[in-house]
Write an enzyme that holds these catalytic residues in place. Structure first.
Site, PDB file in Angstrom:
ATOM      1  N   ASP A 121       0.731  -1.155   0.136  1.00 34.71           N
ATOM      2  CA  ASP A 121       0.049   0.054  -0.197  1.00 34.71           C
ATOM      3  C   ASP A 121       1.017   1.239   0.015  1.00 34.71           C
ATOM      4  O   ASP A 121       2.335   1.060   0.163  1.00 34.71           O
ATOM      5  CB  ASP A 121      -0.858   0.218   0.890  1.00 34.71           C
ATOM      6  CG  ASP A 121      -0.322   0.015   2.649  1.00 34.71           C
ATOM      7  OD1 ASP A 121       0.575   1.047   2.722  1.00 34.71           O
ATOM      8  OD2 ASP A 121      -0.514  -0.928   3.454  1.00 34.71           O
ATOM      9  N   THR A 181       5.382  -7.111  11.655  1.00 33.33           N
ATOM     10  CA  THR A 181       5.613  -8.384  10.897  1.00 33.33           C
ATOM     11  C   THR A 181       6.073  -9.742  11.676  1.00 33.33           C
ATOM     12  O   THR A 181       6.599  -9.454  12.593  1.00 33.33           O
ATOM     13  CB  THR A 181       6.800  -7.817   9.865  1.00 33.33           C
ATOM     14  OG1 THR A 181       7.186  -9.052   9.011  1.00 33.33           O
ATOM     15  CG2 THR A 181       8.143  -7.526  10.840  1.00 33.33           C
ATOM     16  N   HIS A 189       8.370  -5.571  -1.437  1.00 38.13           N
ATOM     17  CA  HIS A 189       7.476  -6.532  -2.141  1.00 38.13           C
ATOM     18  C   HIS A 189       6.677  -5.849  -3.340  1.00 38.13           C
ATOM     19  O   HIS A 189       5.768  -6.411  -3.716  1.00 38.13           O
ATOM     20  CB  HIS A 189       6.702  -7.107  -1.257  1.00 38.13           C
ATOM     21  CG  HIS A 189       7.159  -7.977  -0.199  1.00 38.13           C
ATOM     22  ND1 HIS A 189       6.903  -8.578   0.816  1.00 38.13           N
ATOM     23  CD2 HIS A 189       8.559  -8.661  -0.308  1.00 38.13           C
ATOM     24  CE1 HIS A 189       7.505  -9.517   1.466  1.00 38.13           C
ATOM     25  NE2 HIS A 189       8.658  -9.521   0.792  1.00 38.13           N
TER      26      HIS A 189
END
Ligand code: NAD
Length: 234
Positions: free
Chosen positions: A97, A181, A112
């Site tokens: 995002d 994470t 990513h």
């Protein structure tokens, strides 16, 4: 509290938890929104070969969810830290995002990929801005070269982006902080093992990550609540 001295270089790794308070669910343990999808069926090169429409259905949903989201105090705290530390701060996110950018961060590395970009699955044309939602039964868009347009996202089995820059920043850091994470997805999960030989290492999130032993200290709580009061510049 994490004290940052003038000689310190700070490396921050963020994951899906950073955006959870903005309404973008994490994959693990959240049930709900992503429940209808098995990740290997929508986020791998094999999935793309097998069923590109299903892949675009999933990423169209992710674009719709992300479009409604706004940055939370955790994103704003990182943007403020960037303004204070300049190039002494290196932030790498596993998130696709753009909530860090919406909060004002300008230097975040997206290892990513980025949800709001697409690329060709055949040629090396640069990733381009793309906010379309490709719902089921639409034609998969094509590149002028004839290849198919796919999300600019690193899938399972693919190599994350910017690894050389990330490695250099890991080598140079004196403070390592992981935020939201779970410590499962590689290679990001191993960054702390590399950093802790020469840096203090901290974790921020509501539950300890699976690699908690690698951290000097875990701050347990939501990143939107903890990050705004975590860093003290000396
Ligand atoms: P993950 O492995 O990064 O795990 C999510 C972590 O967030 C968990 O450890 C959980 O305890 C923590 N968490 C939950 N709420 C939090 C909060 N309020 N504050 C801080 N931490 C919180 O991520 P995943 O969901 O297992 O996904 C794996 C991959 O998919 C990663 O690359 C991930 O970043 C990506 N992903 C990205 C987004 C996004 O772009 N926003 C969303 C979902 C998944």
């Amino acid at each position: 509290m994490i004290k940052i001295f003038p000689q310190d270089r700070v490396f921050i790794l963020t994951g899906a938890g950073l955006s959870a308070e903005s309404g973008i669910p994490t994959f693990r343990g959240s049930g709900g929104l992503w429940r209808n999808y098995r990740m290997e069926e929508v986020a791998s090169p094999e999935a793309w070969q097998r069923d590109p429409r299903l892949v675009w259905e999933f990423y169209s949903l992710r674009r719709r969810v992300a479009r409604a989201a706004k940055p939370n105090p955790g994103h704003f705290a990182l943007a403020e830290l960037e303004r204070a530390l300049g190039d002494r701060l290196f932030v790498v996110t596993q998130n696709v995002d753009d909530l860090d950018e919406q909060a004002g961060s300008r230097r975040v590395i997206h290892m990513h990929g980025e949800l709001w970009k697409s690329r060709c699955d055949r040629c090396d044309r640069a990733p381009f801005d793309d906010a379309e939602v490709y719902e089921p039964f639409r034609e998969i868009p094509r590149c002028p070269c004839g290849g198919q347009i796919r999300p600019y996202v690193c899938w399972f089995g693919e190599l994350p982006y910017h690894l050389d820059r990330i490695q250099a920043a890991l080598d140079a850091c004196t403070i390592f902080v992981a935020v939201g994470t779970s410590g499962v997805v590689e290679p990001a999960a191993s960054f702390v093992a590399h950093a802790r030989s020469h840096a203090q290492s901290f974790y921020v999130g509501p539950e300890a990550p699976v690699n908690q032993d690698a951290f000097t200290k875990c701050f347990l709580g939501n990143s939107g609540e903890l990050l705004p009061k975590l860093f003290f510049l000396q």
